[in-house]
Design an enzyme around this catalytic site. Structure first.
Site, PDB file in Angstrom:
ATOM      1  N   TYR A 161      -5.410   4.888 -10.680  1.00  0.00           N
ATOM      2  CA  TYR A 161      -6.213   4.973  -9.468  1.00  0.00           C
ATOM      3  C   TYR A 161      -5.462   5.829  -8.449  1.00  0.00           C
ATOM      4  O   TYR A 161      -4.297   5.575  -8.142  1.00  0.00           O
ATOM      5  CB  TYR A 161      -6.451   3.572  -8.890  1.00  0.00           C
ATOM      6  CG  TYR A 161      -7.449   3.591  -7.754  1.00  0.00           C
ATOM      7  CD1 TYR A 161      -8.799   3.332  -8.013  1.00  0.00           C
ATOM      8  CD2 TYR A 161      -7.072   3.903  -6.457  1.00  0.00           C
ATOM      9  CE1 TYR A 161      -9.734   3.370  -6.993  1.00  0.00           C
ATOM     10  CE2 TYR A 161      -8.004   3.951  -5.434  1.00  0.00           C
ATOM     11  CZ  TYR A 161      -9.337   3.686  -5.699  1.00  0.00           C
ATOM     12  OH  TYR A 161     -10.255   3.735  -4.694  1.00  0.00           O
ATOM     13  N   GLN A 203     -15.487  -0.788  -7.505  1.00  0.00           N
ATOM     14  CA  GLN A 203     -16.325  -0.367  -8.641  1.00  0.00           C
ATOM     15  C   GLN A 203     -15.519   0.434  -9.663  1.00  0.00           C
ATOM     16  O   GLN A 203     -15.762   0.329 -10.873  1.00  0.00           O
ATOM     17  CB  GLN A 203     -17.574   0.393  -8.168  1.00  0.00           C
ATOM     18  CG  GLN A 203     -17.346   1.682  -7.383  1.00  0.00           C
ATOM     19  CD  GLN A 203     -17.152   1.454  -5.889  1.00  0.00           C
ATOM     20  OE1 GLN A 203     -16.798   0.361  -5.446  1.00  0.00           O
ATOM     21  NE2 GLN A 203     -17.354   2.509  -5.094  1.00  0.00           N
ATOM     22  N   ASN A 225      -6.980   0.580  -1.272  1.00  0.00           N
ATOM     23  CA  ASN A 225      -7.219  -0.236  -0.086  1.00  0.00           C
ATOM     24  C   ASN A 225      -7.401  -1.709  -0.472  1.00  0.00           C
ATOM     25  O   ASN A 225      -7.200  -2.092  -1.617  1.00  0.00           O
ATOM     26  CB  ASN A 225      -8.429   0.307   0.704  1.00  0.00           C
ATOM     27  CG  ASN A 225      -9.726   0.205  -0.116  1.00  0.00           C
ATOM     28  OD1 ASN A 225      -9.819  -0.533  -1.087  1.00  0.00           O
ATOM     29  ND2 ASN A 225     -10.713   0.972   0.288  1.00  0.00           N
ATOM     30  N   SER A 254       4.294   0.226   3.184  1.00  0.00           N
ATOM     31  CA  SER A 254       5.606   0.741   2.792  1.00  0.00           C
ATOM     32  C   SER A 254       6.717   0.310   3.738  1.00  0.00           C
ATOM     33  O   SER A 254       6.453  -0.079   4.869  1.00  0.00           O
ATOM     34  CB  SER A 254       5.566   2.269   2.824  1.00  0.00           C
ATOM     35  OG  SER A 254       4.952   2.772   1.694  1.00  0.00           O
ATOM     36  N   GLN A 305       8.876   7.413   6.854  1.00  0.00           N
ATOM     37  CA  GLN A 305       8.213   6.225   6.343  1.00  0.00           C
ATOM     38  C   GLN A 305       7.161   5.721   7.325  1.00  0.00           C
ATOM     39  O   GLN A 305       6.057   5.344   6.943  1.00  0.00           O
ATOM     40  CB  GLN A 305       9.263   5.133   6.085  1.00  0.00           C
ATOM     41  CG  GLN A 305       8.780   4.036   5.194  1.00  0.00           C
ATOM     42  CD  GLN A 305       8.191   4.591   3.909  1.00  0.00           C
ATOM     43  OE1 GLN A 305       8.716   5.511   3.295  1.00  0.00           O
ATOM     44  NE2 GLN A 305       7.054   4.055   3.518  1.00  0.00           N
ATOM     45  N   HIS A 359       3.384   6.858   7.476  1.00  0.00           N
ATOM     46  CA  HIS A 359       2.404   6.494   6.449  1.00  0.00           C
ATOM     47  C   HIS A 359       1.284   5.604   6.974  1.00  0.00           C
ATOM     48  O   HIS A 359       0.116   5.786   6.653  1.00  0.00           O
ATOM     49  CB  HIS A 359       3.084   5.746   5.288  1.00  0.00           C
ATOM     50  CG  HIS A 359       3.644   6.655   4.244  1.00  0.00           C
ATOM     51  ND1 HIS A 359       2.869   7.531   3.540  1.00  0.00           N
ATOM     52  CD2 HIS A 359       4.907   6.822   3.782  1.00  0.00           C
ATOM     53  CE1 HIS A 359       3.636   8.202   2.688  1.00  0.00           C
ATOM     54  NE2 HIS A 359       4.875   7.796   2.823  1.00  0.00           N
ATOM     55  N   GLU A 378      11.596  -1.528   0.038  1.00  0.00           N
ATOM     56  CA  GLU A 378      11.059  -0.601  -0.960  1.00  0.00           C
ATOM     57  C   GLU A 378      12.015   0.590  -1.122  1.00  0.00           C
ATOM     58  O   GLU A 378      12.387   0.938  -2.231  1.00  0.00           O
ATOM     59  CB  GLU A 378       9.689  -0.128  -0.465  1.00  0.00           C
ATOM     60  CG  GLU A 378       8.981   0.798  -1.408  1.00  0.00           C
ATOM     61  CD  GLU A 378       7.737   1.413  -0.771  1.00  0.00           C
ATOM     62  OE1 GLU A 378       7.564   1.292   0.469  1.00  0.00           O
ATOM     63  OE2 GLU A 378       6.957   2.031  -1.506  1.00  0.00           O
ATOM     64  N   HIS A 379      12.398   1.203   0.003  1.00  0.00           N
ATOM     65  CA  HIS A 379      13.362   2.303  -0.017  1.00  0.00           C
ATOM     66  C   HIS A 379      14.618   1.875   0.734  1.00  0.00           C
ATOM     67  O   HIS A 379      14.518   1.324   1.832  1.00  0.00           O
ATOM     68  CB  HIS A 379      12.828   3.538   0.713  1.00  0.00           C
ATOM     69  CG  HIS A 379      11.496   4.015   0.246  1.00  0.00           C
ATOM     70  ND1 HIS A 379      10.306   3.545   0.773  1.00  0.00           N
ATOM     71  CD2 HIS A 379      11.152   4.937  -0.692  1.00  0.00           C
ATOM     72  CE1 HIS A 379       9.292   4.164   0.175  1.00  0.00           C
ATOM     73  NE2 HIS A 379       9.773   5.002  -0.724  1.00  0.00           N
ATOM     74  N   ASP A 388      10.344  10.982  -2.981  1.00  0.00           N
ATOM     75  CA  ASP A 388       8.882  10.905  -2.959  1.00  0.00           C
ATOM     76  C   ASP A 388       8.241  12.023  -3.765  1.00  0.00           C
ATOM     77  O   ASP A 388       7.172  11.846  -4.361  1.00  0.00           O
ATOM     78  CB  ASP A 388       8.363  11.018  -1.516  1.00  0.00           C
ATOM     79  CG  ASP A 388       8.622   9.773  -0.711  1.00  0.00           C
ATOM     80  OD1 ASP A 388       8.895   8.726  -1.321  1.00  0.00           O
ATOM     81  OD2 ASP A 388       8.551   9.846   0.534  1.00  0.00           O
ATOM     82  N   HIS A 426       2.500 -28.043 -38.528  1.00  0.00           N
ATOM     83  CA  HIS A 426       3.622 -27.098 -38.459  1.00  0.00           C
ATOM     84  C   HIS A 426       4.697 -27.493 -39.480  1.00  0.00           C
ATOM     85  O   HIS A 426       5.221 -26.651 -40.209  1.00  0.00           O
ATOM     86  CB  HIS A 426       4.248 -27.114 -37.057  1.00  0.00           C
ATOM     87  CG  HIS A 426       3.475 -26.370 -36.009  1.00  0.00           C
ATOM     88  ND1 HIS A 426       2.220 -26.739 -35.607  1.00  0.00           N
ATOM     89  CD2 HIS A 426       3.790 -25.264 -35.278  1.00  0.00           C
ATOM     90  CE1 HIS A 426       1.799 -25.893 -34.669  1.00  0.00           C
ATOM     91  NE2 HIS A 426       2.725 -24.994 -34.456  1.00  0.00           N
TER      92      HIS A 426
END
Lengths: 423, 423
Positions: B121, B183, B206, B229, B251, B254, B319-320, B353, B412
């Protein structure tokens, strides 16, 4: 078991998502209360759902010692040997951090780090599953996880089964709680006064446990949403009907929704296995469960070739696959989707369930298409490592800022430009 | 940016689970309709949500050729070079199948197999993110996934951005669909007349995309629920205030909910960075977004030592992470939780990045505690392989059936006993 045409192949999608809105509401309420009220909510739910009124949730050292003392030494030895085999197998899964360098001075790599803490859920109810304790705990211990928390619902006597406590002790668990259901998942995800917040929750449970794991996914990590079990056997005319029937039934006795398939090139074997299943069913203690599973989810498919058989197996994507042919290893390259692959007539599924060393927590219901057995990677995470050099920045800086501007991210571009300007 | 005491450290838990019941209902309805009505539902939702009336969802070869031709050759070369670097890094992540043997003839192993098909995606809207295309597609291609499907919502003109199509083509995507939102997730999870059902869906989106991924988890696999982020910089008195401020802002631009932290042993550096951030903010095109992020989620913490700084970083689990100290490598052993770790003053976050080669799809909002950057393992799965020998069965069979009987699983036990009886 019925012999059916391949065109009627049943798919294995029996996921938790259908008709569970009622249970989901109950689970959301439980999670919310555990988050808000902590231990108080845990004690209340344990009284309500497990029928046990407790003042403390944690298993004491005395309880563990008592459990170990109550088991035969022979059984302790067997559990310990199984644990050693499981440890040996999972040690091979451990990964190293690595790096590589470029001539311009750049170093790139990947650092592997164990999770700090994990929770292992062990189902309770009428039976005790010490093997599940070993399979959940040992990969975490091998990965290097420091805090391994075991939770399992108490019996009516307010205790956990002796075999579960003994296995947990052998596997190296330090803290155990008498706690089950969605409330146990909430405790492990959010933490309470006595139950530590963990980074990941593993282990199978009932529908409430499965839904609760789904809801807390993101707050912490989870392993997978486990569904009913299944086995498929791929055999040619050399297959032993008695062994195959016994192995199919070993899976069928788990749950009335367990599935058992035989895919074979031999009509003769198909008929013999069908008859053996009926005959062996007769005096099984869990006969009703196994018979229902075989009736509702069992099938025998006759194929024209082993290559076609492998294709049918890939469409099923079974949790367990046994290959009982003259040359089982030669088919391994054709199998794309299976949780565990057992080769040859001595590789009976229970060998893997208990003792060989591989994990018995496997992807069910066709999820072997995209999921793996529980393994050491599940208890580690990776961090990328980037050391960019002055030379690399000089040579590539303009390209990087051009790429950032193509995406309209000017601050990204400038972070690079400032380094170039200073040269 | 405010200088704050460490005791006021903000946590990063900003997950999707809060107050999303309304959106969840909408998502469930969309998924249900896609499941029932296939392409018809997709075309209707695309008209409703993207304002585009289409007769066909798939991107044609002509559209791709046109897109590639519309871009500067220089930009194509930069994207291609970035793709080559990303491929080089991810090739190192590939794993081999392995086995080991025991003296008794047992063979145990692990087979590694690529997934058959994945969906990537790529978010749409006002901006185009060709770098996200490379980061999602290349690890799948390196893993050996045969069918890689790209989906992205069309613009008002009914097209996907040229840069996205070009990057997809460079990365090796064969089929692309003009399709976004819940969808698109439904189409990839269930399949429709034209969109193939896939085994795993990756890529950020989103809130509707995130909730839809959560709902289909189990039907197929998903990567993670991505949140806003964040970046953290750990620096001593040698840190360059201008570079650090620029990286924090890269950062912050964003998303107004992006977080940016500086953790430093130097009060002097803290003050200089705070001033630089204000000054650099002034003429940024995305000034409003970055300023809000820095104000609401930005903070500078002064610590007594770099060891304490590393502890603070581990609590943030960013994250970073950038380490801008005299000897950054010496701190790597203290860092347990970070998605990507950038060492030294030339390792600016945008380098990772876009261009260095490591992945920019990273665990956000503190999930670096238990999650990893997107990597080749995400596009493969493992199967256990067990070949038990006659000798091993003879020596261990009784132990295995005893273990099975301890758990009350007689079928078993018998599967093993039949093999022993025949000896």
């Amino acid at each position: 078991m019925k012999i059916q045409p391949v065109s009627e192949l049943k798919t294995l999608e029996r996921s938790v998502e259908q008709n569970t809105e009622e249970q989901r509401k109950a689970v959301l309420e439980i999670l919310q209360n555990v988050k808000l009220e902590g231990d108080k909510a845990l004690l209340n739910y344990t009284e309500k759902f497990d029928g046990v009124s407790q003042s403390s949730l944690e298993v004491t050292k005395e309880e563990i010692d008592e459990a170990v003392a109550s088991l035969d030494q022979e059984m302790i030895d067997i559990i310990s040997e199984a644990a050693a085999n499981i440890r040996e197998y999972h040690e091979k899964q451990k990964r190293q951090s690595w790096f590589f360098t470029r001539e311009d001075g750049t170093m790139l790599g990947q650092k592997v780090t164990p999770l700090d803490s994990v929770g292992v859920y062990v189902p309770g109810g009428t039976a005790a599953y010490p093997s599940s304790v070993l399979m959940g705990v040992i990969p975490a211990a091998v990965a290097g996880v420091e805090e391994i928390i075991l939770v399992s619902p108490p019996g009516k006597d307010g205790k956990l089964p002796a075999a579960v406590l003994a296995a947990a002790s052998i596997a190296g668990v330090k803290r155990m709680f008498k706690l089950g259901g969605a409330q146990a998942i909430g405790a492990l995800a959010y933490g309470t006064e006595t139950v530590p917040k963990t980074d990941k929750i593993v282990g199978p449970g009932n529908i409430f446990v499965a839904l609760a794991k789904r809801e807390v996914f993101g707050v912490c990590d989870i392993d997978m949403i486990a569904g009913p079990s299944e086995i498929a056997v791929l055999a040619d005319e050399t297959g032993n009907a008695k062994y195959i029937a016994a192995d199919l039934l070993s899976q069928a006795e788990h749950d009335p929704r367990s599935a058992a398939f035989l895919v074979t090139t031999s009509k003769d074997l198909a008929e013999k296995v069908a008859a053996e299943v009926e005959s062996q069913l007769n005096d099984l203690p869990r006969k009703e469960i196994a018979a229902q599973a075989v009736r509702d989810y069992g099938a025998i498919y006759i194929v024209d070739s082993l290559a076609e058989g492998a294709e049918v197996i890939n469409r099923i994507a079974p949790e367990h696959l046994e290959i009982m042919t003259k040359d089982p290893m030669s088919l391994l390259g054709k199998i794309k989707h299976a949780g565990a692959i057992f080769l040859g007539e001595y590789s009976s599924e229970p060998v893997g369930d208990y003792f060989a060393g591989s994990n018995h927590v496997l992807p069910t219901s066709g999820t072997a298409r995209f999921s793996s057995p529980l393994n050491v990677d599940d208890f580690t995470k990776k961090s990328s490592v980037i050391r960019y050099s002055e030379q690399a920045m000089k040579e590539n800086g303009r390209k990087i800022s051009a790429f950032a501007r193509l995406e309209g991210l000017e601050a990204h571009a400038r972070a690079v430009d400032y380094r170039l300007e200073d040269k």
